[in-house]
Design a protein around this motif. Structure first.
Motif, PDB file in Angstrom:
ATOM      1  N   LEU A 277       0.821  -1.210   0.000  1.00 42.98           N
ATOM      2  CA  LEU A 277       0.000   0.000   0.000  1.00 42.98           C
ATOM      3  C   LEU A 277       0.853   1.258   0.000  1.00 42.98           C
ATOM      4  CD1 LEU A 277      -2.786  -0.995   2.569  1.00 42.98           C
ATOM      5  CD2 LEU A 277      -2.732  -1.332   0.085  1.00 42.98           C
ATOM      6  N   ALA A 278       2.020   1.183   0.630  1.00 44.67           N
ATOM      7  CA  ALA A 278       2.901   2.354   0.671  1.00 44.67           C
ATOM      8  C   ALA A 278       4.279   1.944   1.138  1.00 44.67           C
ATOM      9  CB  ALA A 278       2.331   3.430   1.598  1.00 44.67           C
ATOM     10  N   ALA A 279       5.278   2.678   0.658  1.00 42.41           N
ATOM     11  CA  ALA A 279       6.650   2.546   1.153  1.00 42.41           C
ATOM     12  C   ALA A 279       7.062   3.953   1.538  1.00 42.41           C
ATOM     13  CB  ALA A 279       7.566   1.988   0.072  1.00 42.41           C
ATOM     14  N   ALA A 280       7.232   4.188   2.834  1.00 47.15           N
ATOM     15  CA  ALA A 280       7.356   5.567   3.274  1.00 47.15           C
ATOM     16  C   ALA A 280       8.462   5.779   4.289  1.00 47.15           C
ATOM     17  CB  ALA A 280       6.028   6.026   3.881  1.00 47.15           C
ATOM     18  N   ALA A 281       8.824   7.048   4.483  1.00 48.99           N
ATOM     19  CA  ALA A 281       9.758   7.500   5.505  1.00 48.99           C
ATOM     20  C   ALA A 281       9.295   8.901   5.906  1.00 48.99           C
ATOM     21  CB  ALA A 281      11.174   7.541   4.937  1.00 48.99           C
ATOM     22  N   PRO A 282       9.557   9.369   7.083  1.00 49.62           N
ATOM     23  CA  PRO A 282      10.244   8.685   8.186  1.00 49.62           C
ATOM     24  C   PRO A 282       9.267   7.894   9.045  1.00 49.62           C
ATOM     25  CG  PRO A 282       9.844  10.957   8.806  1.00 49.62           C
ATOM     26  CD  PRO A 282       9.310  10.803   7.397  1.00 49.62           C
ATOM     27  N   THR A 283       9.817   7.124   9.994  1.00 46.97           N
ATOM     28  CA  THR A 283       8.969   6.291  10.845  1.00 46.97           C
ATOM     29  C   THR A 283       8.117   7.127  11.790  1.00 46.97           C
ATOM     30  OG1 THR A 283      10.804   6.074  12.406  1.00 46.97           O
ATOM     31  CG2 THR A 283      10.518   4.311  10.796  1.00 46.97           C
ATOM     32  N   ALA A 284       8.499   8.389  12.018  1.00 47.74           N
ATOM     33  CA  ALA A 284       7.710   9.249  12.902  1.00 47.74           C
ATOM     34  C   ALA A 284       6.290   9.412  12.385  1.00 47.74           C
ATOM     35  CB  ALA A 284       8.379  10.610  13.047  1.00 47.74           C
ATOM     36  N   GLY A 285       6.100   9.315  11.054  1.00 46.12           N
ATOM     37  CA  GLY A 285       4.759   9.441  10.490  1.00 46.12           C
ATOM     38  C   GLY A 285       4.090   8.119  10.214  1.00 46.12           C
ATOM     39  N   ALA A 286       4.665   7.036  10.713  1.00 49.23           N
ATOM     40  CA  ALA A 286       4.136   5.703  10.425  1.00 49.23           C
ATOM     41  C   ALA A 286       2.724   5.516  10.943  1.00 49.23           C
ATOM     42  CB  ALA A 286       5.050   4.631  11.030  1.00 49.23           C
ATOM     43  N   ALA A 287       2.475   5.963  12.158  1.00 49.90           N
ATOM     44  CA  ALA A 287       1.156   5.737  12.762  1.00 49.90           C
ATOM     45  C   ALA A 287       0.054   6.376  11.936  1.00 49.90           C
ATOM     46  CB  ALA A 287       1.145   6.269  14.192  1.00 49.90           C
ATOM     47  N   GLU A 288       0.259   7.616  11.539  1.00 49.15           N
ATOM     48  CA  GLU A 288      -0.760   8.330  10.750  1.00 49.15           C
ATOM     49  C   GLU A 288      -1.060   7.588   9.463  1.00 49.15           C
ATOM     50  OE1 GLU A 288      -3.517  11.178  10.651  1.00 49.15           O
ATOM     51  OE2 GLU A 288      -1.913  11.287  12.142  1.00 49.15           O
ATOM     52  N   LEU A 289      -0.016   7.136   8.786  1.00 52.22           N
ATOM     53  CA  LEU A 289      -0.164   6.451   7.504  1.00 52.22           C
ATOM     54  C   LEU A 289      -0.869   5.104   7.669  1.00 52.22           C
ATOM     55  CD1 LEU A 289       0.661   7.179   4.628  1.00 52.22           C
ATOM     56  CD2 LEU A 289       2.766   5.886   4.977  1.00 52.22           C
ATOM     57  N   VAL A 290      -0.463   4.352   8.675  1.00 52.71           N
ATOM     58  CA  VAL A 290      -1.047   3.026   8.890  1.00 52.71           C
ATOM     59  C   VAL A 290      -2.510   3.140   9.298  1.00 52.71           C
ATOM     60  CG1 VAL A 290      -0.961   0.969  10.355  1.00 52.71           C
ATOM     61  CG2 VAL A 290       1.150   1.936   9.446  1.00 52.71           C
ATOM     62  N   VAL A 291      -2.792   4.081  10.166  1.00 55.39           N
ATOM     63  CA  VAL A 291      -4.180   4.262  10.608  1.00 55.39           C
ATOM     64  C   VAL A 291      -5.081   4.614   9.432  1.00 55.39           C
ATOM     65  CG1 VAL A 291      -5.708   5.768  11.960  1.00 55.39           C
ATOM     66  CG2 VAL A 291      -3.620   4.848  12.993  1.00 55.39           C
ATOM     67  N   SER A 292      -4.581   5.425   8.506  1.00 54.26           N
ATOM     68  CA  SER A 292      -5.411   5.846   7.370  1.00 54.26           C
ATOM     69  C   SER A 292      -5.538   4.761   6.295  1.00 54.26           C
ATOM     70  CB  SER A 292      -4.837   7.126   6.746  1.00 54.26           C
ATOM     71  OG  SER A 292      -3.556   6.881   6.203  1.00 54.26           O
ATOM     72  N   ARG A 293      -4.493   3.928   6.104  1.00 53.55           N
ATOM     73  CA  ARG A 293      -4.518   2.923   5.038  1.00 53.55           C
ATOM     74  C   ARG A 293      -4.967   1.540   5.523  1.00 53.55           C
ATOM     75  NH1 ARG A 293      -1.200   4.325   0.644  1.00 53.55           N
ATOM     76  NH2 ARG A 293      -1.282   6.582   0.374  1.00 53.55           N
ATOM     77  N   ALA A 294      -4.790   1.245   6.803  1.00 50.84           N
ATOM     78  CA  ALA A 294      -5.208  -0.026   7.398  1.00 50.84           C
ATOM     79  C   ALA A 294      -4.711  -1.258   6.644  1.00 50.84           C
ATOM     80  CB  ALA A 294      -6.732  -0.064   7.521  1.00 50.84           C
ATOM     81  N   PRO A 295      -3.390  -1.485   6.587  1.00 52.57           N
ATOM     82  CA  PRO A 295      -2.870  -2.713   5.966  1.00 52.57           C
ATOM     83  C   PRO A 295      -3.082  -3.894   6.904  1.00 52.57           C
ATOM     84  CG  PRO A 295      -1.090  -1.526   6.990  1.00 52.57           C
ATOM     85  CD  PRO A 295      -2.310  -0.656   7.160  1.00 52.57           C
ATOM     86  N   GLU A 296      -2.781  -5.086   6.420  1.00 55.76           N
ATOM     87  CA  GLU A 296      -2.816  -6.251   7.299  1.00 55.76           C
ATOM     88  C   GLU A 296      -1.551  -6.290   8.158  1.00 55.76           C
ATOM     89  OE1 GLU A 296      -5.045  -9.866   5.183  1.00 55.76           O
ATOM     90  OE2 GLU A 296      -3.389  -9.050   3.966  1.00 55.76           O
ATOM     91  N   VAL A 297      -0.431  -5.921   7.536  1.00 60.17           N
ATOM     92  CA  VAL A 297       0.860  -5.945   8.227  1.00 60.17           C
ATOM     93  C   VAL A 297       1.625  -4.671   7.921  1.00 60.17           C
ATOM     94  CG1 VAL A 297       3.087  -7.122   8.479  1.00 60.17           C
ATOM     95  CG2 VAL A 297       0.997  -8.471   8.135  1.00 60.17           C
ATOM     96  N   CYS A 298       2.267  -4.100   8.964  1.00 58.49           N
ATOM     97  CA  CYS A 298       3.164  -2.968   8.774  1.00 58.49           C
ATOM     98  C   CYS A 298       4.572  -3.428   9.111  1.00 58.49           C
ATOM     99  CB  CYS A 298       2.771  -1.799   9.675  1.00 58.49           C
ATOM    100  SG  CYS A 298       3.994  -0.458   9.697  1.00 58.49           S
TER     101      CYS A 298
END
Length: 239
Positions: free
Chosen positions: A30-51
């Protein structure tokens, strides 16, 4: 069946390379992103099975704060940490935050893939050798070479350690002399040597330094008990 995943790493090139490799193996990235500080926002919005969350400092305070938020707002998302060979604290911190797995960042792609599948299935995904190494270190802890309390303790003679403990208890020169069975002038000399070796200018500074560095936790107080000197918490540690 492929896994719906997100790859987050402070190093964008690493995140994109891993994402590309997983795509070639049939997974939906769904996404390959940086930095990890924004990981929570991205995961919460995209809802993957695994991060897959990459980090270079697993034992640093706050490193796994994004996992805490992810598990709070998207508890169904499994988080697998990709990191260096960790200390036991690093592994413990990852799982305490809610991670489902920990994989070394030099693991082969097949190992990462196995961890993803296990995490999605609700299983703990951590290599046995990592657990073995963690338990070995926990059972046989290595003394830290930069332990300030140990360094200071080695500078003092046993007699000077006793003097320091008595100073921390608030004893004056007369009480130190009486308790140790020595002349007041000798007690005064011992106190001055302690102050000089610790590099402080007063008894209060010596007691505060000893408490702050943990020196007194290792010293054996008068009477041979291994417990900290009575009154130390009230007189020194509040300062």
């Amino acid at each position: 069946m492929g896994v719906r995943i997100m790859v987050v790493d402070d190093h964008r090139l690493l995140a994109e390379a891993l994402a590309s490799a997983l795509k070639l193996r049939g997974h939906r990235v769904l996404a390959a992103a940086a930095p990890t500080a924004g990981a929570a926002e991205l995961v919460v919005s995209r809802a993957p099975e695994v991060c897959l969350l990459g980090t270079a400092v697993p034992a640093e305070p706050g490193t796994f704060d994004p996992i805490v938020r992810i598990k709070r707002e998207r508890p169904q998302v499994a988080v697998v940490v990709l990191g260096p060979v960790p200390s036991p604290r690093g592994i413990a911190a990852a799982f305490a935050a809610g991670a489902s797995g920990y994989v070394r960042h030099d693991e082969r792609i097949e190992g990462v893939e196995r961890a993803m599948v296990k995490a999605r299935a609700g299983e703990a995904a951590v290599a046995p050798q990592l657990l073995q190494g963690a338990f070995t270190e926990l059972l046989n802890p290595v003394v830290q070479p930069d332990d300030e309390g140990q360094r200071l303790l080695r500078m003092l003679t046993p007699r000077e350690v006793e003097v320091l403990v008595r100073v921390a208890e608030g004893e004056d020169t007369r009480l130190i002399a009486a308790g140790m069975g020595i002349a007041p002038s000798t007690a005064r000399t011992h106190v001055q040597r302690v102050l000089m070796k610790l590099g402080v200018g007063s008894r209060l500074e010596a007691a505060a330094l000893a408490a702050r560095t943990g020196l007194l936790d290792r010293a054996v107080p008068p009477g041979g008990s291994a417990d900290p000197p009575k009154g130390l918490d009230h007189r020194v540690r509040r300062r």
